[in-house]
Motif scaffolding. Structure first.
Motif, PDB file in Angstrom:
ATOM      1  N   VAL A  49      -2.456 -15.745   6.001  1.00 13.44           N
ATOM      2  CA  VAL A  49      -1.663 -14.828   6.761  1.00 13.44           C
ATOM      3  C   VAL A  49      -1.225 -15.284   8.228  1.00 13.44           C
ATOM      4  CG1 VAL A  49      -2.207 -12.610   8.191  1.00 13.44           C
ATOM      5  CG2 VAL A  49      -3.044 -13.018   5.689  1.00 13.44           C
ATOM      6  N   ILE A  50      -2.172 -16.125   8.691  1.00 15.93           N
ATOM      7  CA  ILE A  50      -1.902 -16.701  10.038  1.00 15.93           C
ATOM      8  C   ILE A  50      -0.873 -17.434   9.918  1.00 15.93           C
ATOM      9  CG2 ILE A  50      -2.743 -18.151  11.813  1.00 15.93           C
ATOM     10  CD1 ILE A  50      -5.620 -17.239  11.137  1.00 15.93           C
ATOM     11  N   LEU A  51      -0.678 -18.301   8.770  1.00 13.94           N
ATOM     12  CA  LEU A  51       0.651 -19.097   8.629  1.00 13.94           C
ATOM     13  C   LEU A  51       1.931 -18.424   8.571  1.00 13.94           C
ATOM     14  CD1 LEU A  51       1.779 -22.086   7.896  1.00 13.94           C
ATOM     15  CD2 LEU A  51       1.682 -21.394   5.562  1.00 13.94           C
ATOM     16  N   ALA A  52       1.850 -17.179   7.861  1.00 14.10           N
ATOM     17  CA  ALA A  52       3.128 -16.323   7.931  1.00 14.10           C
ATOM     18  C   ALA A  52       3.495 -15.995   9.105  1.00 14.10           C
ATOM     19  CB  ALA A  52       2.742 -15.070   6.937  1.00 14.10           C
ATOM     20  N   PHE A  53       2.421 -15.166  10.125  1.00 14.21           N
ATOM     21  CA  PHE A  53       2.794 -14.952  11.352  1.00 14.21           C
ATOM     22  C   PHE A  53       3.200 -16.042  12.458  1.00 14.21           C
ATOM     23  CE2 PHE A  53       0.332 -11.234  10.401  1.00 14.21           C
ATOM     24  CZ  PHE A  53       1.096 -10.333  10.727  1.00 14.21           C
ATOM     25  N   GLU A  54       2.717 -17.414  12.298  1.00 13.96           N
ATOM     26  CA  GLU A  54       2.874 -18.277  13.232  1.00 13.96           C
ATOM     27  C   GLU A  54       4.221 -18.868  12.601  1.00 13.96           C
ATOM     28  OE1 GLU A  54      -0.793 -20.356  15.492  1.00 13.96           O
ATOM     29  OE2 GLU A  54      -0.654 -20.917  13.054  1.00 13.96           O
ATOM     30  N   LEU A  55       4.898 -19.063  11.674  1.00  9.48           N
ATOM     31  CA  LEU A  55       5.822 -19.717  11.183  1.00  9.48           C
ATOM     32  C   LEU A  55       6.953 -18.868  10.631  1.00  9.48           C
ATOM     33  CD1 LEU A  55       4.139 -23.041   9.854  1.00  9.48           C
ATOM     34  CD2 LEU A  55       5.349 -22.737  12.064  1.00  9.48           C
ATOM     35  N   LEU A  56       6.943 -17.842  10.023  1.00  5.60           N
ATOM     36  CA  LEU A  56       7.673 -17.122   9.057  1.00  5.60           C
ATOM     37  C   LEU A  56       8.195 -15.979   9.781  1.00  5.60           C
ATOM     38  CD1 LEU A  56       6.501 -18.203   5.315  1.00  5.60           C
ATOM     39  CD2 LEU A  56       8.263 -19.184   6.637  1.00  5.60           C
ATOM     40  N   LEU A  57       7.288 -15.216  10.134  1.00  7.83           N
ATOM     41  CA  LEU A  57       7.688 -13.616  10.359  1.00  7.83           C
ATOM     42  C   LEU A  57       8.529 -13.187  11.693  1.00  7.83           C
ATOM     43  CD1 LEU A  57       4.695 -11.836   9.104  1.00  7.83           C
ATOM     44  CD2 LEU A  57       6.766 -11.442   8.259  1.00  7.83           C
ATOM     45  N   PHE A  58       8.184 -14.037  12.491  1.00  7.50           N
ATOM     46  CA  PHE A  58       9.047 -13.810  13.920  1.00  7.50           C
ATOM     47  C   PHE A  58       8.630 -12.379  14.435  1.00  7.50           C
ATOM     48  CE2 PHE A  58      11.336 -17.025  11.823  1.00  7.50           C
ATOM     49  CZ  PHE A  58      11.421 -18.026  13.204  1.00  7.50           C
ATOM     50  N   GLU A  59       7.587 -11.706  13.826  1.00 10.97           N
ATOM     51  CA  GLU A  59       6.986 -10.373  14.458  1.00 10.97           C
ATOM     52  C   GLU A  59       5.583 -10.299  14.163  1.00 10.97           C
ATOM     53  OE1 GLU A  59       7.271  -6.784  11.424  1.00 10.97           O
ATOM     54  OE2 GLU A  59       9.097  -7.801  11.554  1.00 10.97           O
ATOM     55  N   ARG A  60       4.915  -9.480  15.065  1.00  5.47           N
ATOM     56  CA  ARG A  60       3.504  -9.232  14.792  1.00  5.47           C
ATOM     57  C   ARG A  60       3.503  -7.661  14.590  1.00  5.47           C
ATOM     58  NH1 ARG A  60       0.585 -11.818  19.997  1.00  5.47           N
ATOM     59  NH2 ARG A  60       2.970 -10.963  20.907  1.00  5.47           N
ATOM     60  N   SER A  61       3.229  -7.096  13.525  1.00  4.85           N
ATOM     61  CA  SER A  61       3.527  -5.721  13.195  1.00  4.85           C
ATOM     62  C   SER A  61       2.433  -5.375  12.285  1.00  4.85           C
ATOM     63  CB  SER A  61       4.684  -5.570  12.911  1.00  4.85           C
ATOM     64  OG  SER A  61       5.229  -5.971  11.559  1.00  4.85           O
ATOM     65  N   LEU A  62       1.935  -4.190  12.171  1.00  4.74           N
ATOM     66  CA  LEU A  62       0.940  -3.393  11.119  1.00  4.74           C
ATOM     67  C   LEU A  62       1.920  -3.587   9.743  1.00  4.74           C
ATOM     68  CD1 LEU A  62      -1.636  -2.532  10.446  1.00  4.74           C
ATOM     69  CD2 LEU A  62      -0.591  -0.116  11.045  1.00  4.74           C
ATOM     70  N   ARG A  63       3.174  -3.259   9.897  1.00  2.00           N
ATOM     71  CA  ARG A  63       3.803  -3.312   8.760  1.00  2.00           C
ATOM     72  C   ARG A  63       3.960  -4.631   7.840  1.00  2.00           C
ATOM     73  NH1 ARG A  63      10.383  -2.972  10.245  1.00  2.00           N
ATOM     74  NH2 ARG A  63      10.580  -5.134  11.133  1.00  2.00           N
ATOM     75  N   ALA A  64       3.948  -5.707   8.461  1.00  2.00           N
ATOM     76  CA  ALA A  64       3.643  -6.798   7.995  1.00  2.00           C
ATOM     77  C   ALA A  64       2.277  -7.413   7.477  1.00  2.00           C
ATOM     78  CB  ALA A  64       4.154  -8.006   8.827  1.00  2.00           C
ATOM     79  N   LEU A  65       1.364  -7.088   8.503  1.00  2.00           N
ATOM     80  CA  LEU A  65       0.039  -7.282   8.255  1.00  2.00           C
ATOM     81  C   LEU A  65      -0.387  -6.808   6.722  1.00  2.00           C
ATOM     82  CD1 LEU A  65      -2.640  -8.820   9.185  1.00  2.00           C
ATOM     83  CD2 LEU A  65      -3.126  -6.900  10.372  1.00  2.00           C
ATOM     84  N   LEU A  66      -0.200  -5.441   6.596  1.00  2.00           N
ATOM     85  CA  LEU A  66      -0.776  -4.756   5.664  1.00  2.00           C
ATOM     86  C   LEU A  66      -0.395  -5.321   4.301  1.00  2.00           C
ATOM     87  CD1 LEU A  66      -2.314  -2.415   4.469  1.00  2.00           C
ATOM     88  CD2 LEU A  66      -0.145  -1.116   4.533  1.00  2.00           C
ATOM     89  N   PRO A  67       0.969  -5.504   3.842  1.00  2.00           N
ATOM     90  CA  PRO A  67       1.215  -6.317   2.412  1.00  2.00           C
ATOM     91  C   PRO A  67       0.480  -7.749   2.583  1.00  2.00           C
ATOM     92  CG  PRO A  67       3.186  -5.990   3.855  1.00  2.00           C
ATOM     93  CD  PRO A  67       2.047  -5.199   4.495  1.00  2.00           C
ATOM     94  N   LEU A  68       0.430  -8.382   3.702  1.00  2.00           N
ATOM     95  CA  LEU A  68       0.014  -9.754   3.626  1.00  2.00           C
ATOM     96  C   LEU A  68      -1.360  -9.885   3.317  1.00  2.00           C
ATOM     97  CD1 LEU A  68       1.799 -11.458   7.024  1.00  2.00           C
ATOM     98  CD2 LEU A  68       2.080 -12.464   4.549  1.00  2.00           C
ATOM     99  N   THR A  69      -2.232  -8.998   3.729  1.00  2.00           N
ATOM    100  CA  THR A  69      -3.495  -9.045   3.701  1.00  2.00           C
ATOM    101  C   THR A  69      -3.975  -8.798   2.101  1.00  2.00           C
ATOM    102  OG1 THR A  69      -3.722  -6.823   4.508  1.00  2.00           O
ATOM    103  CG2 THR A  69      -4.508  -8.565   6.092  1.00  2.00           C
ATOM    104  N   ILE A  70      -3.080  -7.933   1.772  1.00  2.00           N
ATOM    105  CA  ILE A  70      -3.489  -7.301   0.207  1.00  2.00           C
ATOM    106  C   ILE A  70      -2.956  -8.483  -0.561  1.00  2.00           C
ATOM    107  CG2 ILE A  70      -2.580  -5.733  -1.608  1.00  2.00           C
ATOM    108  CD1 ILE A  70      -2.277  -3.703   0.585  1.00  2.00           C
ATOM    109  N   ALA A  71      -1.764  -9.067  -0.134  1.00  2.00           N
ATOM    110  CA  ALA A  71      -1.582 -10.022  -1.258  1.00  2.00           C
ATOM    111  C   ALA A  71      -2.337 -11.481  -1.264  1.00  2.00           C
ATOM    112  CB  ALA A  71       0.011 -10.504  -0.807  1.00  2.00           C
ATOM    113  N   THR A  72      -2.614 -11.683  -0.048  1.00  2.00           N
ATOM    114  CA  THR A  72      -3.525 -13.013   0.114  1.00  2.00           C
ATOM    115  C   THR A  72      -4.903 -12.815  -0.356  1.00  2.00           C
ATOM    116  OG1 THR A  72      -4.132 -12.382   2.259  1.00  2.00           O
ATOM    117  CG2 THR A  72      -2.243 -13.989   2.007  1.00  2.00           C
ATOM    118  N   SER A  73      -5.450 -11.476  -0.467  1.00  2.00           N
ATOM    119  CA  SER A  73      -6.600 -11.225  -0.925  1.00  2.00           C
ATOM    120  C   SER A  73      -6.730 -11.337  -2.543  1.00  2.00           C
ATOM    121  CB  SER A  73      -7.136  -9.822  -0.660  1.00  2.00           C
ATOM    122  OG  SER A  73      -7.292  -9.781   0.999  1.00  2.00           O
ATOM    123  N   VAL A  74      -5.585 -10.589  -3.105  1.00  2.22           N
ATOM    124  CA  VAL A  74      -5.730 -10.671  -4.634  1.00  2.22           C
ATOM    125  C   VAL A  74      -5.167 -12.020  -4.841  1.00  2.22           C
ATOM    126  CG1 VAL A  74      -4.026  -9.951  -6.418  1.00  2.22           C
ATOM    127  CG2 VAL A  74      -4.685  -8.113  -4.601  1.00  2.22           C
TER     128      VAL A  74
END
Length: 553
Positions: A191-216
């Motif tokens: 999740v942190i890698l996505a925020f540091e290198l790929l997303l160019f935004e810090r938002s709940l709309r990005a955090l929610l699918p990221l946490t679900i996907a990485t957990s699964v």
């Protein structure tokens, strides 16, 4: 006649994150669940594909697990095997050029310049080419192929269903993070890698699918691959607080190492670009180079996960650690500099781990009564090297802790990483993840700041209906555009009025409460709020240049 009106029922109070409604958030969460499942299964297939090719090409046996090359003694056959593997990679690169390199720069390019669109064929070509390169001796890691594969799948889903470019970017990053978590069982670091290198935004709309996907994906890793950390610490060690200054000193060494790693790679890329041979043949030269090094130092071949495990468990003597350090670094420079297909995380981890091991052995000799554990310095060295080398500091810290189970090393990791970053900033302008884009004329800025227009609601800024507007323009009626005044709800963000006010025909926006006009917003409100969030002592106050001639039309 178009209506500008947006009621409370369908707009502002249902916004959750950056204009995303609760319904859309549930949709993104569902896509995160799907991408997590795909990422976990894909990781399983990629790891076993690398294992199969490695066993067949290097050990001449059938097997699907990544082999331990500790006692591997290759002969001259390694040379034609590496060349054959590289030739296949060259052929695949003609079909899908994006497979060249280690993955993240290519993903960044798609995000920044192609609205996060990646060719579907890369989802197939990247893992196959990287598995062949690593399986035939390439000194790379599995994170490159899995990141591109996951990103390609996320991008493909974003191209098949109706989503905005921003949502497609989220899906691309979510797919990449899911793949990384599926291989390494590192949900937080992914999740942190996505925020540091790929997303160019810090938002709940990005955090929610990221946490679900990485957990699964991580759960599938534990079911399909292993329930243990990839590089487990077999003997529990906890560095005492008195040794923290030693980790700070090691940070100086890691900072210098990062400069050497980056500049060495850039140098080899420049050398290959000047060779008087066709560009397509560069990977063949690279394969010849890392295979020759592998004949002398077999531990430098392939992914080298076994060697990282040995380093963090203090199994290397100083000569062995030094030999592997130089051999892996040189073979990685040659291989990646030739623009073949492979990842950077595992090589940087191994180089950083052996560097840390050597420094830990040195500290143990200098302070014999301090009970210095060289394996602890190996763990911190690998996390700091990758984090600073990729300019993804928190990713390196958390990744090293998750992939070893060594969460007790978070403090030494943070200290060493911070010191190493200070040193690296002196000697580097670009890092491995952004240098290719910089040479193409683009400078990637990962810094982000809060939009001040999304920190104030309309009712807190507006002029009440019984007060004159603050704008210098006088109003004779409420009709501004197409016979209808634009309106926003009183609980909407000030930013929601900006698109209307940017229209030269619109001089004000009405603020409503249950369809009753309660106030006005004008361009002056935007100017005042922007100025309020800046400092004259630091930067010139932000403002929007309004065209007065257009205002009075």
């Amino acid at each position: 006649m178009r209506s500008w009106h947006k009621t409370r029922e369908n707009y502002p109070d249902k916004e959750i994150s950056l204009g995303t409604s609760s319904k859309r958030m549930r949709f993104l969460a569902l896509l995160g669940l799907i991408l997590g499942a795909i990422g976990g299964i894909t990781a399983y297939l990629v790891v076993h594909l690398i294992g199969l090719i490695s066993n067949l090409a290097l050990l001449h046996r059938v097997g699907f697990n990544l082999p331990n090359l500790d006692n591997f003694h290759p002969n001259w056959i390694l040379i034609p095997v590496a060349l054959a593997g590289s030739l296949i990679v060259v052929a695949l690169a003609q079909w899908c050029p994006i497979i060249r390199g280690h993955g993240i720069p290519e993903s960044l390019e798609a995000i920044l310049f192609r609205q996060s669109r990646i060719s579907p064929r890369s989802a197939l070509a990247k893992p196959i080419s990287s598995a062949i390169a690593m399986g035939t001796g390439g000194p790379f890691g599995a994170e490159g192929p899995i990141i591109v594969t996951g990103a390609s799948i996320g991008s493909l889903i974003g191209q098949l269903i109706p989503v905005s470019p921003a949502e497609r970017r989220i899906l691309l990053a979510t797919g990449a993070a899911a793949g990384m978590a599926g291989v390494f069982a590192t949900p937080i670091a992914a999740v942190i890698l996505a925020f540091e290198l790929l997303l160019f935004e810090r938002s709940l709309r990005a955090l929610l699918p990221l946490t679900i996907a990485t957990s699964v994906a991580t759960a599938l890793h534990e079911v399909l691959l292993s329930s243990h950390p990839l590089f487990p610490i077999l003997k529990a060690i906890r560095p005492p607080a008195a040794q923290l200054p030693l980790f700070a000193v090691m940070g100086l060494g890691i900072g210098i190492l990062v400069i050497v790693l980056n500049k060495g790679l850039f140098l080899f890329e420049a050398i290959f670009s000047r060779l008087p041979i066709p560009q397509w043949s560069h990977p063949l030269v690279g394969a010849l180079g890392y295979a020759a090094i592998g004949l002398a130092v077999p531990g430098s071949l392939s992914v080298g996960y076994w060697a990282i495990t040995d380093a963090v468990n203090n199994r290397f003597l100083l000569p062995a650690a030094a030999t592997l350090f130089f051999a892996k670094m040189l073979s990685w420079w040659i291989g990646l500099g030739s623009s073949t297909s492979g990842g950077t995380l595992a090589p940087m981890f191994l180089v950083g781990a052996t560097m840390g091991e050597m420094m830990g052995i040195g500290f143990a000799q200098l302070f014999p009564h301090a009970y210095v554990q060289p394996g602890a310095f190996a763990l911190v060295g690998m996390g700091a090297t990758f984090g600073v080398g990729a300019r993804a500091l928190l990713t390196g810290v958390v990744f090293a802790a998750e992939v070893t189970g060594g969460f007790q090393f978070l403090l030494p990791l943070l200290i060493a990483t911070a010191i190493a970053e200070i040193v690296a900033e002196i000697g580097l302008s670009e890092r491995i993840m952004t240098d290719k884009l910089f040479r193409r004329g683009y400078r990637v800025d990962f810094d982000s700041e809060t939009n001040p227009l999304r920190m104030r609601v309309a009712s807190a800024v507006m002029d009440p209906i019984d007060s004159p507007p603050t704008d210098i323009i006088s109003f004779t009626d409420r009709t501004t555009v197409n016979g209808s005044a634009p309106t926003i709800d009183q609980s909407a963000f000030l930013a929601d009025a900006l698109p209307y006010l940017m229209n030269p025909e619109c001089s004000r926006v009405e603020v409503v409460d249950d369809e009753s006009v309660v106030g006005y917003l004008t361009r002056s409100h935007i100017d005042i709020e922007l100025r309020r969030h800046t400092s004259d002592e630091i930067i010139e106050p932000a403002t929007i240049k309004w065209s007065r001639s257009k205002q009075t039309r």
